[in-house]
Design an enzyme around this catalytic site. Structure first.
Site, PDB file in Angstrom:
ATOM      1  N   HIS A  85      -0.288   1.359  -5.586  1.00  0.00           N
ATOM      2  CA  HIS A  85      -1.951  -0.267  -4.842  1.00  0.00           C
ATOM      3  C   HIS A  85      -2.633   0.675  -5.422  1.00  0.00           C
ATOM      4  O   HIS A  85      -4.168   0.780  -4.911  1.00  0.00           O
ATOM      5  CB  HIS A  85      -1.051   0.103  -2.665  1.00  0.00           C
ATOM      6  N   CYS A  96      -1.750  -5.105  -5.212  1.00  0.00           N
ATOM      7  CA  CYS A  96      -4.097  -4.002  -4.436  1.00  0.00           C
ATOM      8  C   CYS A  96      -3.737  -4.164  -3.061  1.00  0.00           C
ATOM      9  O   CYS A  96      -2.534  -5.065  -1.914  1.00  0.00           O
ATOM     10  CB  CYS A  96      -4.606  -5.100  -4.597  1.00  0.00           C
ATOM     11  N   THR A 123      -1.132  -9.668  -4.086  1.00  0.00           N
ATOM     12  CA  THR A 123      -1.728  -8.981  -3.059  1.00  0.00           C
ATOM     13  C   THR A 123      -0.828  -8.244  -2.562  1.00  0.00           C
ATOM     14  O   THR A 123       0.455  -8.614  -2.812  1.00  0.00           O
ATOM     15  CB  THR A 123      -3.041  -9.537  -1.719  1.00  0.00           C
ATOM     16  N   ASP A 124      -0.914  -7.099  -1.757  1.00  0.00           N
ATOM     17  CA  ASP A 124      -0.028  -6.720  -1.130  1.00  0.00           C
ATOM     18  C   ASP A 124      -0.071  -7.513   1.132  1.00  0.00           C
ATOM     19  O   ASP A 124      -0.096  -8.419   0.759  1.00  0.00           O
ATOM     20  CB  ASP A 124      -0.557  -5.147   0.116  1.00  0.00           C
ATOM     21  N   TRP A 125       1.327  -7.029   1.670  1.00  0.00           N
ATOM     22  CA  TRP A 125       1.902  -8.025   2.318  1.00  0.00           C
ATOM     23  C   TRP A 125       0.905  -7.933   3.536  1.00  0.00           C
ATOM     24  O   TRP A 125       1.042  -7.278   4.054  1.00  0.00           O
ATOM     25  CB  TRP A 125       3.680  -7.837   2.743  1.00  0.00           C
TER      26      TRP A 125
END
Length: 464
Positions: free
Chosen positions: A270, A318, A352-354
């Site tokens: 990440h 990220c 983006t991360d979830w």
């Protein structure tokens, strides 16, 4: 744009006049007509009876991307920037709208048909089903996408699903070959074997593509420097140099020398390295904390990302955590985007991360109080290309219509998102053979290699 169209026309003429040799790729259509021109076959994805440049597989990918981009509405463009979840059920049925409890909130997650109507271009499928059912379900959704105005195929992603025991994001019966550890790569890290890591990537790609998956949301390249972080077991270990070597080998195995119809895309995560979190200051339930990079070791945590990008990774993800440079959550940080783009030279997709947009926010107190639409504006200004877990295009559409975000800024991201689909061969044939999927997924050969990796991952700590 005019130059690209000119070269597209010129290339087509040269092929026709000079009879340049081209190799017919596999073409399959379920809704769109097939055009036959000069003994070659093409999919008429927009069903207009004419071979448009984006439908012409003989042309350079960049030419095809520009032609398709010129035909897309703003809504269709923004749809490519959203990457929500659609969990395939075990019976392979098409998922309807779902009402889900999220803490104190009740949210409605739109079903597959509604997402296709919105022009959503990427779908995360962490569902579990027998390979025949899995492949058939993927085909049904691709058929729905092919029936849309421009016939843009879906790119399906999945979190890692090759653990000997499934846990975390993908849970249930394991049909795929079972490799060391659970969701992550720690067992593979224990082997310290680059060739084995490369072979692991090849087999993951073969099994993913067999059922209609095209991208792995991984490998995780965080370095395990905070023993209290709850996701350490998903990493390759505490050594950045070893992580860099093994992750790069995995990526090369999964993607091949060049992305194509047998490859899967990888999404190393990440960004910017989320192992060194100050867990004494954890937030949002304890799994997330501020990044601190103790001992001024930020560069050390960037080593695996640098290696991953050099190995060809076209996407990255990220994380949620605030960073020590400007205090923002990583996906909202212009400083980190500058490091990513300028220092590491990454030109691909930053996703983006979830839930970073809808539920997490920028974390920094002065920004956290802003409306959700402003969070999208901050992320777009920080160079985000795609929004994980999001299915509502309205915040982005409003920002463009208000003149706050230019359509050219949207185009910058969508070019990359379309290019990846072209590179993977999805515009020619997004469909898979369910019978072959049953033969490939969890085959005796792949299970034997996975078991060998499990044996290699066993480390003797003491022998007395």
């Amino acid at each position: 744009m005019r130059k690209l169209i000119f070269f597209a026309v010129l290339a087509t003429v040269l092929w026709g006049v000079l009879g340049l040799a081209v190799e017919q790729p596999e073409i399959e259509a379920r809704v769109a007509p097939i055009l036959e021109i000069g003994g070659l076959k093409f999919k008429d994805l927009n069903k207009n009876g004419v071979l448009d440049p984006y439908e012409d597989w003989r042309l350079p990918v960049d030419v095809r991307v520009e032609d398709l981009l010129s035909k897309m509405t703003l809504e269709e463009k923004v749809g490519q920037m959203l990457h929500p979840n659609v969990t395939m059920p075990a019976d392979g049925s098409i998922v309807p709208d779902q009402t889900i409890k999220f803490g104190n909130m009740t949210i409605t997650r739109p079903g597959t048909a509604k997402l296709i109507e919105r022009g959503i271009g990427y779908l995360l499928n962490n569902g579990i089903a027998h390979p025949i059912i899995f492949a058939s379900w993927s085909n049904k959704v691709q058929e729905m996408a092919e029936a849309t105005r421009l016939g843009i195929p879906i790119l399906f992603s999945s979190d890692p699903r090759h653990g000997a025991i499934l846990t975390g994001h993908v849970t249930g019966k394991q049909y795929f070959s079972g490799w060391p550890k659970r969701e992550g790569f720690l067992g593979m890290g224990a082997t310290m074997d680059e060739e084995l890591a490369r072979r692991y990537g090849e087999i993951v790609a073969a099994e993913y593509r067999a059922v209609g998956l095209h991208m792995i949301l991984g490998p995780i390249v965080d370095v395990m420097t905070e023993p209290r972080w709850t996701r350490n077991g998903e990493t390759w270990g505490e050594n950045a140099e070893m992580t860099a070597k093994l992750a790069a080998a995995f990526i090369k195995g999964a993607q091949g020398e060049k992305l194509g119809p047998t490859s899967i895309a990888t999404m190393p995560k990440h960004w910017p390295g989320s192992g060194p979190q100050d867990m004494s200051r954890s937030i949002f339930g304890g799994a997330i904390a501020p990044l601190i990079y103790p001992g001024n070791n930020f560069a050390y945590h960037l080593l695996p990302f640098k290696a991953a990008f050099e190995a060809g990774a076209f996407t990255t993800m990220c994380y949620y955590s605030p960073n020590p440079f400007d205090g923002c959550g990583s996906c909202y940080s212009q400083y980190l985007n500058k490091v990513l783009r300028e220092e590491l030279g990454f030109t691909g997709i930053n996703c983006t991360d979830w839930g970073v947009m809808s539920f997490m926010g920028p974390v920094r107190e002065d920004l956290q109080k802003l409306p959700t639409k402003e969070w999208f504006a901050l992320a777009l200004e920080a160079g985000i290309d795609q929004f994980g877990g999001e299915s509502d295009p309205r915040p982005i559409l409003e920002l463009v219509r208000e003149g706050r975000i230019s359509e050219e800024r949207i185009n910058t991201s969508v070019r990359k998102l379309l290019k990846l689909k072209f590179e993977l061969g999805l515009f020619e044939d997004p469909y898979v053979d369910p019978a072959k999927a049953e033969q490939i997924v969890g085959s005796a050969e792949f299970q034997a290699e996975a078991y060998r990796a499990q044996l290699e991952s066993i480390v003797l700590l003491k022998n007395d």
